[in-house]
Design an enzyme around this catalytic site. Sequence first.
Site, mmCIF file in Angstrom:
data_model
loop_
_atom_site.group_PDB
_atom_site.id
_atom_site.type_symbol
_atom_site.label_atom_id
_atom_site.label_comp_id
_atom_site.label_asym_id
_atom_site.label_seq_id
_atom_site.Cartn_x
_atom_site.Cartn_y
_atom_site.Cartn_z
ATOM 1 N N LEU A 156 8.824 1.314 -3.745
ATOM 2 C CA LEU A 156 7.890 1.803 -2.738
ATOM 3 C C LEU A 156 8.691 2.108 -1.480
ATOM 4 C CD1 LEU A 156 4.971 -0.821 -3.042
ATOM 5 C CD2 LEU A 156 5.019 1.494 -3.978
ATOM 6 N N ASP A 157 8.248 3.096 -0.714
ATOM 7 C CA ASP A 157 8.899 3.380 0.560
ATOM 8 C C ASP A 157 8.831 2.146 1.455
ATOM 9 O OD1 ASP A 157 9.323 5.953 -0.278
ATOM 10 O OD2 ASP A 157 7.623 6.795 0.810
ATOM 11 N N LYS A 158 9.757 2.069 2.391
ATOM 12 C CA LYS A 158 9.838 0.914 3.285
ATOM 13 C C LYS A 158 8.518 0.633 3.990
ATOM 14 C CE LYS A 158 12.439 -0.887 7.250
ATOM 15 N NZ LYS A 158 13.571 -0.647 8.183
ATOM 16 N N THR A 160 5.518 1.701 3.118
ATOM 17 C CA THR A 160 4.379 1.645 2.203
ATOM 18 C C THR A 160 4.247 0.222 1.685
ATOM 19 O OG1 THR A 160 4.737 3.939 1.527
ATOM 20 C CG2 THR A 160 3.388 2.572 0.082
#
Length: 375
Positions: A156-158, A160
Amino acid sequence: MSDAKNDTRDGVRQFNVGYDDDGIRLDRWFKRHLPETSFTTVAKWARTGQLRVDGSRVTPGDRIKAGQTLRVPPPEPVIEDTPDAPRPKRERPPLSEEQIAYAREMVIHKDLQALVLNKPPGLATQGGTKTSEHVDGLLDALQYDAEGRPKLVHRLDKDTSGALLVARTSRAAAFFAKAFSGRTARKVYWALVVGVPSIDDGMVDLPIGKQPGTGGEKMHVDEENGQAARSRYRVVERAGNRCAWVELQPFTGRTHQLRVHMAAIGHPIVGDGKYGGAAAFLTGGVSRKMHLHSRRIRVDHPDGGSIDETADLPTHFAESLATLGFDIAKGDAMPFEEPKKGPPPKAVLKQRAKAHAKSMRKEHRGERRRRGSPD
């Protein structure tokens, strides 16, 4: 694991391929079990016929099966202080009690093959040049009684938050990797977006590629050279014309896909300044943090059955829903169904994407003119 048989008189070693290594590439087996053996050495052994599987010649890229026997030549002597000498593995620093507690607080599901974490916003999944705190660095705390360290199977993106699947065995990692690459794993995200989409239930089908000049740090819609990308969205609730709460389902796994797609149709995710610019931030008590959350993940389990877990919202997202008067129960009440049959409204979405891109170009031209004007 892979068990070694007794060495023969000439130093040749034999190994039985274990259950956890079923289906992996031969070069990956060496990385797991004989990491001191370089890829160059493995390739040379294979090329000269010294490396064999069940008596047959192989290449480093061949996949092996549980129960097979590997014939491995004796280790080659290492000459000190040469470029080819294997470097010792860098030891990971031990985790503090606070880090162990922090990691274990994230766990919302645990079984013999898998963990599901509720990743908080602001914590990267993996490390980078300027990233020292990340999920991968905390996985030692989540080994528990397993033989090996847990393994990441997606990210997951940082900024998110939400459900993140982690494999506890090599076999599970391979199984889940196939589920994600084969698109049988299903993920549901929640997001707040600026404005309200004119179509309540839509499919964004726009290819994505790296944006030139950003060093691969930013993606954009690229009709000519981009990779195919499809995302479904459904409006859960709306706050007038100001913003909407949407459910998102990615049907491909491109970098920043949901963020790029929602910005491309003119409805950037609230708090996503990278793709929405200044327009991505709302006033009136709504947090400036990213409002994108992996709410639910459903994937087949390697031992049968399935994993189906829901991750609680982070504080800032929950408070924003309350501020806007949204009922959190309505999101979970959305049926977990396949997308509607028939072609997606591609023409409409492309038209909106072009309109959004045009407005962004105008904004950038305005910024350049302001920078060039005298004080």
